[in-house]
Design an enzyme around this catalytic site. Structure first.
Site, PDB file in Angstrom:
ATOM      1  N   GLU A   1      42.515  48.405  44.896  1.00  0.00           N
ATOM      2  CA  GLU A   1      43.641  48.006  44.141  1.00  0.00           C
ATOM      3  C   GLU A   1      44.996  48.913  44.720  1.00  0.00           C
ATOM      4  O   GLU A   1      44.739  50.118  44.883  1.00  0.00           O
ATOM      5  CB  GLU A   1      43.713  48.274  42.631  1.00  0.00           C
ATOM      6  CG  GLU A   1      44.408  47.401  41.809  1.00  0.00           C
ATOM      7  CD  GLU A   1      43.690  45.738  41.972  1.00  0.00           C
ATOM      8  OE1 GLU A   1      44.357  44.923  42.708  1.00  0.00           O
ATOM      9  OE2 GLU A   1      42.752  45.666  41.562  1.00  0.00           O
TER      10      GLU A   1
ATOM     11  N   SER B   1      48.443  36.998  34.620  1.00  0.00           N
ATOM     12  CA  SER B   1      47.079  37.592  34.147  1.00  0.00           C
ATOM     13  C   SER B   1      46.583  38.419  35.289  1.00  0.00           C
ATOM     14  O   SER B   1      45.400  39.102  34.943  1.00  0.00           O
ATOM     15  CB  SER B   1      46.003  36.387  34.206  1.00  0.00           C
ATOM     16  OG  SER B   1      46.058  35.747  35.280  1.00  0.00           O
TER      17      SER B   1
ATOM     18  N   LEU C   1      45.514  37.487  38.098  1.00  0.00           N
ATOM     19  CA  LEU C   1      44.626  36.496  38.945  1.00  0.00           C
ATOM     20  C   LEU C   1      45.255  35.859  40.025  1.00  0.00           C
ATOM     21  O   LEU C   1      44.899  34.895  40.437  1.00  0.00           O
ATOM     22  CB  LEU C   1      44.012  35.561  37.839  1.00  0.00           C
ATOM     23  CG  LEU C   1      43.148  36.265  36.712  1.00  0.00           C
ATOM     24  CD1 LEU C   1      42.507  35.053  35.984  1.00  0.00           C
ATOM     25  CD2 LEU C   1      42.212  37.194  37.528  1.00  0.00           C
ATOM     26  N   SER C   2      46.633  36.104  40.222  1.00  0.00           N
ATOM     27  CA  SER C   2      47.433  35.807  41.472  1.00  0.00           C
ATOM     28  C   SER C   2      47.733  34.236  41.446  1.00  0.00           C
ATOM     29  O   SER C   2      47.329  33.485  42.270  1.00  0.00           O
ATOM     30  CB  SER C   2      46.537  35.960  43.024  1.00  0.00           C
ATOM     31  OG  SER C   2      47.408  35.832  43.751  1.00  0.00           O
ATOM     32  N   SER C   3      48.495  33.941  40.421  1.00  0.00           N
ATOM     33  CA  SER C   3      48.690  32.619  40.259  1.00  0.00           C
ATOM     34  C   SER C   3      49.853  32.201  41.423  1.00  0.00           C
ATOM     35  O   SER C   3      49.875  31.106  41.700  1.00  0.00           O
ATOM     36  CB  SER C   3      49.233  32.246  38.880  1.00  0.00           C
ATOM     37  OG  SER C   3      50.324  32.884  38.471  1.00  0.00           O
ATOM     38  N   SER C   4      50.718  33.157  41.483  1.00  0.00           N
ATOM     39  CA  SER C   4      51.587  32.911  42.524  1.00  0.00           C
ATOM     40  C   SER C   4      51.202  32.524  43.905  1.00  0.00           C
ATOM     41  O   SER C   4      51.644  31.834  44.570  1.00  0.00           O
ATOM     42  CB  SER C   4      52.661  34.180  42.666  1.00  0.00           C
ATOM     43  OG  SER C   4      52.009  35.274  43.034  1.00  0.00           O
TER      44      SER C   4
ATOM     45  N   GLU D   1      56.840  35.083  49.465  1.00  0.00           N
ATOM     46  CA  GLU D   1      57.007  35.994  48.284  1.00  0.00           C
ATOM     47  C   GLU D   1      57.783  37.225  48.503  1.00  0.00           C
ATOM     48  O   GLU D   1      58.549  37.703  47.857  1.00  0.00           O
ATOM     49  CB  GLU D   1      55.259  36.333  47.717  1.00  0.00           C
ATOM     50  CG  GLU D   1      55.462  37.096  46.412  1.00  0.00           C
ATOM     51  CD  GLU D   1      54.394  36.747  45.406  1.00  0.00           C
ATOM     52  OE1 GLU D   1      54.313  37.514  44.733  1.00  0.00           O
ATOM     53  OE2 GLU D   1      53.527  35.905  45.779  1.00  0.00           O
TER      54      GLU D   1
ATOM     55  N   ASP E   1      46.378  38.913  48.271  1.00  0.00           N
ATOM     56  CA  ASP E   1      46.538  37.651  47.261  1.00  0.00           C
ATOM     57  C   ASP E   1      46.339  36.275  48.187  1.00  0.00           C
ATOM     58  O   ASP E   1      45.647  35.176  47.738  1.00  0.00           O
ATOM     59  CB  ASP E   1      47.329  37.584  46.334  1.00  0.00           C
ATOM     60  CG  ASP E   1      47.424  38.629  45.378  1.00  0.00           C
ATOM     61  OD1 ASP E   1      46.344  39.424  45.391  1.00  0.00           O
ATOM     62  OD2 ASP E   1      48.517  38.979  44.487  1.00  0.00           O
TER      63      ASP E   1
END
Length: 386
Positions: free
Chosen positions: A35, A125, A127-130, A160, A172
Site C-alpha cells: 500500500e 470503498s 476498491l478502485s471504482s474510479s 486520473e 489500480d
C-alpha cells in the site's frame, strides 16, 4: 450476457433508443499487500474483483458525446469537438471526459456516441471504482479498436492524474486491465512488468467496507506523495543514484535517521518495509504458509496506522475485531485509507462466524452495517459478449 451487463444494455436502449449496443466491463480491485508503494515505484500485489463497472455504448448521429450514470441518475453531454478543450467539473463526469480527452491526445478519435454506466463497485470503498470506470469507458470509446493493454492502463492513469487531478500510481488501472482469475498480480511499478502469483486454495479473503470515507483522504494523499519525495531528496544528497524509495533497503534507510526529518523518515520506513513485505508475502504464498501471510498483513496495517498515518478509527476497529475471531489469519486496511475497506484472510470454515461477529460489533460501535464482499480474483477488462 450476465445480469449487470444486461441491465446496462437495456438502460441504454430505453434512454437513447438504439440497438447497436456493445457492453464493456472492467473490475475493481483489492490490494492484498503493498500500500502506497506504487507511486514510489515499488511493488504491489492486487487482485481484480468480480465487482465491476459496466459501460454500454452505441453510436449516435448528432455529433454529441452523452454519458448517463445509472447509479447516480445523472447525465453529461457535450459536442465531440469540445472534449479536447474540456476542463474538469470536479464531479463524476470528469472520469469519462478525462478518458475521452486522453484518447484524443493519444491519437484515437472519439466518435459521437451514447454511453450508459452501471457499476457494482461501491464508491468510496477503496476498491478502485474510479479505475474500473476509466478502463471500461476507454474500451467503450475505442469500440473494438485494438490497443496495447499496458498503453490502456497508462492512458487511464493519465486521465486520473492530468484531468481528475489525483496523483495516483498505476496500480489500480493496471490490475483492472491485467487481472487474472484465481490469482493475484505482482506489479513492478517501475518497469511495469508483472507476474502471476497464485493464492493458496485453503484460505478465503473477504473485504469489509467501513461505510465511511473521511474528507481528509484526498489532501493527505497528496501530502504523503510530497513527504516521500522529501525523503528521497535527503537520501540523494549522499546516494545520487537513488531515484525513489524503491531503491532503498531498510538497512540503508536507517543510516539517514539523524539527518532526515521525523515525518519523512516515518513515511519512508513504511514504504521501504512494505516493499519487503510484498516479496515476503509472495514467497509465503508459494510455500502455502498461511500463518506467515497473515502476519505480514497485520504488520502492513500497523505500519500504515503508525508510520504512514493513513488509517482511521473505523479501520483500526475492523482490523482489531477481525483478529479477535479464531481462524482469522490476518487483516489490514486496503486502498488509500481514511475509510474504505479492510481485507481479511481466514480459514474457509469460519467465514459465516466472521461475518456475524464483525457485523454485530461494528453496528454496536458505530451504528453502521458494514458491507462484506468475497474477494474472488477475476479477469481484467474486456468486452462482454453474449
Amino acid at each position: 450476457m450476465d445480469g449487470a451487463a444486461r441491465v446496462v444494455a437495456e438502460a441504454l436502449a430505453q434512454r437513447f433508443g438504439t440497438n447497436k449496443i456493445r457492453v464493456f466491463r472492467a473490475p475493481g480491485r483489492v490490494n492484498l499487500i503493498g500500500e502506497h508503494t506504487d507511486y514510489n515505484l515499488g511493488f504491489v500485489l492486487p487482485v481484480a474483483l468480480d465487482l465491476a463497472c459496466f459501460v454500454a455504448s452505441a453510436p449516435s448521429m448528432d455529433g454529441r458525446f452523452r454519458v448517463y450514470s445509472k447509479n447516480l441518475d445523472k447525465e453529461f453531454s457535450c459536442g465531440v469537438e469540445e472534449i479536447g478543450g474540456a476542463e474538469a467539473a470536479h464531479d463524476w463526469s470528469d472520469y469519462p471526459v478525462g478518458v475521452a480527452r486522453e484518447l484524443i491526445l493519444t491519437g484515437f478519435p472519439v466518435e459521437p456516441c451514447d454511453l450508459v454506466i452501471w457499476s457494482t463497485v461501491p464508491t468510496g470503498s477503496g476498491l478502485s471504482s474510479s479505475a474500473a470506470l476509466e478502463a471500461s469507458t476507454a474500451l467503450a470509446l475505442l469500440n473494438g479498436r485494438p490497443i496495447d493493454p499496458l498503453e490502456l492502463a497508462k492512458l487511464c492513469r493519465r486521465a486520473e492524474n492530468n484531468f481528475v487531478g489525483m496523483p495516483c500510481g498505476i496500480m489500480d488501472q493496471y490490475i483492472s486491465v491485467f487481472g487474472r482469475e484465481n490469482s493475484a498480480i505482482r506489479i513492478d511499478c517501475r518497469n511495469l512488468e508483472y507476474e502471476v502469483a497464485p493464492l493458496p486454495a485453503d484460505v478465503e479473503f473477504l473485504a469489509v467496507n467501513s461505510m465511511v470515507k473521511h474528507e481528509l483522504g484526498s489532501s493527505a494523499y497528496r501530502q504523503r506523495v510530497a513527504e516521500c519525495r522529501e525523503a528521497v531528496d535527503v537520501i540523494r544528497r549522499r546516494l545520487p543514484d537513488v531515484e525513489s524509495l524503491r531503491d532503498v533497503s531498510s538497512s540503508v534507510l536507517s543510516e539517514f535517521e539523524a539527518e532526515m526529518p521525523v515525518v519523512p523518515m516515518r513515511r519512508a520506513l513504511h514504504v521501504v518495509s512494505e516493499d519487503e513485505r510484498v516479496e515476503a508475502f509472495i514467497h509465503a504464498s508459494r510455500e502455502s504458509n498461511a500463518r506467515e501471510m497473515g502476519d505480514l498483513l497485520v504488520a502492513s496495517h500497523r505500519s500504515l496506522q503508525k508510520d504512514y498515518e493513513v488509517s482511521c478509527e473505523e479501520l483500526d476497529f475492523l482490523v482489531d475485531m477481525a483478529l479477535s475471531v479464531p481462524g482469522v489469519l490476518g487483516a489490514r486496511m486496503t486502498g488509500g485509507g481514511f475509510g474504505g475497506c479492510t481485507v481479511n484472510m481466514m480459514r474457509p470454515d469460519i467465514v459465516a462466524q466472521f461475518r456475524s461477529v464483525v457485523t454485530k460489533a461494528y453496528a454496536a460501535r458505530y451504528g453502521l452495517t458494514p458491507d462484506i464482499y468475497p474477494v474472488r480474483p477475476s479477469a481484467g477488462a474486456g468486452e462482454v459478449l453474449d
